[in-house]
Design an enzyme around this catalytic site. Structure first.
Site, PDB file in Angstrom:
ATOM      1  N   ASP A   1       0.794  -1.051  -0.119  1.00 56.30           N
ATOM      2  CA  ASP A   1      -0.071   0.069  -0.116  1.00 56.30           C
ATOM      3  C   ASP A   1       0.699   1.210   0.031  1.00 56.30           C
ATOM      4  O   ASP A   1       2.085   1.156   0.315  1.00 56.30           O
ATOM      5  CB  ASP A   1      -1.133   0.097   1.113  1.00 56.30           C
ATOM      6  CG  ASP A   1      -1.977   0.758   1.071  1.00 56.30           C
ATOM      7  OD1 ASP A   1      -3.313   0.208   1.014  1.00 56.30           O
ATOM      8  OD2 ASP A   1      -2.232   2.041   0.858  1.00 56.30           O
TER       9      ASP A   1
ATOM     10  N   LYS B   1     -12.200  -5.988  -6.082  1.00 55.61           N
ATOM     11  CA  LYS B   1     -13.374  -5.338  -6.348  1.00 55.61           C
ATOM     12  C   LYS B   1     -13.564  -4.839  -7.502  1.00 55.61           C
ATOM     13  O   LYS B   1     -12.624  -4.217  -8.261  1.00 55.61           O
ATOM     14  CB  LYS B   1     -13.501  -4.126  -5.178  1.00 55.61           C
ATOM     15  CG  LYS B   1     -14.489  -3.276  -5.155  1.00 55.61           C
ATOM     16  CD  LYS B   1     -14.493  -1.984  -4.094  1.00 55.61           C
ATOM     17  CE  LYS B   1     -14.362  -2.678  -2.549  1.00 55.61           C
ATOM     18  NZ  LYS B   1     -14.274  -1.527  -1.735  1.00 55.61           N
TER      19      LYS B   1
ATOM     20  N   ASP C   1       4.050   1.926  -4.168  1.00 58.07           N
ATOM     21  CA  ASP C   1       2.867   1.810  -5.458  1.00 58.07           C
ATOM     22  C   ASP C   1       2.875   0.324  -6.152  1.00 58.07           C
ATOM     23  O   ASP C   1       4.003  -0.043  -6.690  1.00 58.07           O
ATOM     24  CB  ASP C   1       3.035   2.799  -6.184  1.00 58.07           C
ATOM     25  CG  ASP C   1       1.819   3.057  -7.113  1.00 58.07           C
ATOM     26  OD1 ASP C   1       0.952   2.173  -7.370  1.00 58.07           O
ATOM     27  OD2 ASP C   1       1.761   4.360  -7.694  1.00 58.07           O
TER      28      ASP C   1
END
Length: 233
Positions: A99, A179, A115
């Site tokens: 993260d 997601k 990243d």
């Protein structure tokens, strides 16, 4: 909370008074959090986010996480999904979370502040795992603008980037879960996944709010394969 009257029981939702500097959207978000049973349950059971229950439900239904697996959690903060993965893969497995934000340490998880789009990220994560990943998972969501089309394109762009990353580090037979949002552009993403994975499906966990366009895409049986050699970090 509930209160009983002579006529029976009725539900009372907590309401938040409008603060001087609080926007309507932030007020609604806070009300929703206060009245969300999964938020309360996460606090009771020691999970870092309500999102942990989404992964738990996906895993209970499809048996995704197994002992000894190597798992990468993209956009891992605050660590709810990594918590679940670490419990499932056990001491013989390995979980690495990546993260841009710092994350408080978790037993059984190694975090890296980087990243995932950085060119060095795939090699670094394979080295941290000790080999290619068995699962790449992502509960990432792009910052919203309030404009539905723009927000949908942002989340789908993030999902596409996650898929590209997964291709770089997954072992043959590996799995990918991420997601996505309903909204008209996910058909191309599914077509891309079907070329690379044996089975692709949509999942809507009950922990996902019913009024949300949020979905998860689950792809299993990766047909490619990252190099077996462990590169230097």
């Amino acid at each position: 909370m509930t209160t009983k009257t002579g006529s029976g029981t009725r539900n009372l939702k907590q309401r938040v008074k409008t603060a001087h500097k609080r926007t309507l959207s932030s007020q609604k978000w806070l009300e929703r959090q206060l009245n969300d049973p999964y938020v309360a349950r996460a606090k009771r059971e020691g999970y870092r986010s309500r999102a942990a229950f989404k992964l738990l439900e996906i895993d209970e239904k499809f048996h995704l996480l197994k002992s000894g697996q190597r798992v990468v959690d993209l956009g891992a903060a605050p660590g709810g999904w990594s918590q679940i993965a670490a419990k499932k893969v056990g001491a013989k497995g390995k979980v690495v979370g990546i993260d841009l934000l710092p994350i408080d340490p978790l037993p059984g998880v190694e975090f890296i502040e980087l990243d995932f789009l950085d060119e060095s990220a795939p090699g670094k994560l394979i080295a941290m795992l000790g080999g290619p990943a068995d699962i790449v998972m992502s509960d990432m969501a792009a910052n919203t603008t309030g404009h539905k089309k723009t927000d949908h394109l942002r989340i789908m762009g993030l999902a596409e980037a996650a898929i590209y990353f997964a291709r770089e580090i997954l072992a043959p037979g590996g799995a990918f879960v991420a997601k996505v949002f309903q909204g008209g552009t996910e058909s191309q993403l599914l077509a891309d996944l079907k070329r690379d994975f044996a089975l692709v499906r949509h999942v809507k966990p009950s922990a996902s709010r019913s009024d949300s366009a949020e979905l998860y895409v689950l792809a299993t049986g990766f047909r490619g394969g990252a190099a077996d050699e462990t590169p230097s970090a």
